[in-house]
Motif scaffolding. Structure first.
Motif, mmCIF file in Angstrom:
data_model
loop_
_atom_site.group_PDB
_atom_site.id
_atom_site.type_symbol
_atom_site.label_atom_id
_atom_site.label_comp_id
_atom_site.label_asym_id
_atom_site.label_seq_id
_atom_site.Cartn_x
_atom_site.Cartn_y
_atom_site.Cartn_z
ATOM 1 N N VAL A 213 0.671 -1.281 -0.027
ATOM 2 C CA VAL A 213 -0.001 0.084 -0.044
ATOM 3 C C VAL A 213 0.928 1.238 0.029
ATOM 4 O O VAL A 213 1.998 1.402 0.578
ATOM 5 C CB VAL A 213 -0.889 -0.053 1.296
ATOM 6 C CG1 VAL A 213 -1.892 1.274 1.306
ATOM 7 C CG2 VAL A 213 -2.075 -1.289 1.047
ATOM 8 N N GLU B 185 -3.741 1.815 -3.737
ATOM 9 C CA GLU B 185 -4.458 2.609 -2.643
ATOM 10 C C GLU B 185 -4.936 1.434 -1.532
ATOM 11 O O GLU B 185 -4.895 1.725 -0.316
ATOM 12 C CB GLU B 185 -6.005 2.776 -3.184
ATOM 13 C CG GLU B 185 -6.783 3.734 -2.150
ATOM 14 C CD GLU B 185 -7.861 2.853 -1.384
ATOM 15 O OE1 GLU B 185 -8.387 3.363 -0.421
ATOM 16 O OE2 GLU B 185 -7.913 1.539 -1.536
ATOM 17 N N SER B 186 -4.911 -0.037 -1.820
ATOM 18 C CA SER B 186 -4.921 -0.823 -0.917
ATOM 19 C C SER B 186 -4.828 -2.238 -1.586
ATOM 20 O O SER B 186 -4.674 -2.448 -2.793
ATOM 21 C CB SER B 186 -6.665 -1.031 -0.478
ATOM 22 O OG SER B 186 -7.410 -1.016 -1.516
#
Length: 233
Positions: free
Chosen positions: A29, A85-86
């Motif tokens: 991340v 982002e994730s």
């Protein structure tokens, strides 16, 4: 001589145990990624593009697209940069199939994980029983999109992969996740933080030689423990 061999195996075992704990997903991340067009056949919606983690020098790794209504701009034609982002069990922005409020996104199916896991192990063709597929990447992508509710109709090898995945998959611990990407820089009308197309990623599969060394190392640890136990008694 025997003691030397055992000590060598112990050292090897410790080294391999330490090394294996380093197996991880190819991105984390916050890291930046550039997407590449790795396709060689001009087929609509063909998947298996390449992603490059700009934080390391490991090179590109293969991915498949998840949400058909999201997009990215691949190099070398474009120079867009994305941020991870994730890394989750679901596509965070949802897709054509919808958004599950309880999950927080569009969850991966076990069958999709099964397909990508075998793709990474390089045995999908043999496991499914495919012969002479014209464009395997496109067939895999179509099967994944069907499983994820992004398209409704598939045929040929894509349908064969789809059906096999439904039958063979189950609630197992597949090392497959979703790399949710957002734009790291403003590009072609997208603002920083806008979602790009999410991608399937997996932990790298260790080579057979690595597993052999790992087994030898474990054997050394077992032998050393047995000798220590005998001496203690």
């Amino acid at each position: 001589m025997k003691n030397t061999l055992i000590m060598s195996l112990v050292v090897l075992g410790f080294a391999m145990l330490t090394a294996t704990t380093g197996w991880a997903y190819p991105v984390a991340v916050g890291e930046r990624v550039r997407m590449y067009d790795g396709d060689t056949v001009s087929t609509p919606w063909e998947g298996h593009y390449q992603a490059d983690n700009l934080a390391d020098a490991a090179g590109t790794f293969g991915v498949f697209c998840l949400e058909k209504n999201e997009y990215f701009y691949p190099a070398p034609t474009y120079n867009a940069v994305y941020r991870v982002e994730s890394v989750l069990e679901y596509a965070k922005n949802g897709g054509i199939s919808g958004f599950d409020a309880l999950v927080g996104g569009d969850p991966l199916s076990y069958a999709t994980k099964w397909i990508f896991s075998h793709f990474m192990q390089k045995d999908l063709v043999s496991v499914v029983g495919l012969t002479n597929s014209y464009n395997l990447d496109a067939e895999i992508q179509a099967a994944i999109w069907k499983l994820e509710g992004e398209i409704t109709s598939i045929s040929g090898d894509a349908l064969t992969i789809y059906n096999k995945a439904l039958l063979a998959s189950g609630p197992l611990a597949y090392d497959v996740k979703v790399m949710n990407l957002v734009y790291a820089e403003a590009f072609n009308g997208y603002k920083v933080g806008d979602f790009a197309q999410s991608q399937l990623i997996a932990q790298p599969v260790p080579e057979p030689s690595t597993m052999v060394l790992f087994g030898a190392g474990l054997a050394g640890l077992v032998l050393a423990r047995r000798r220590f136990t005998k001496k203690a008694s």
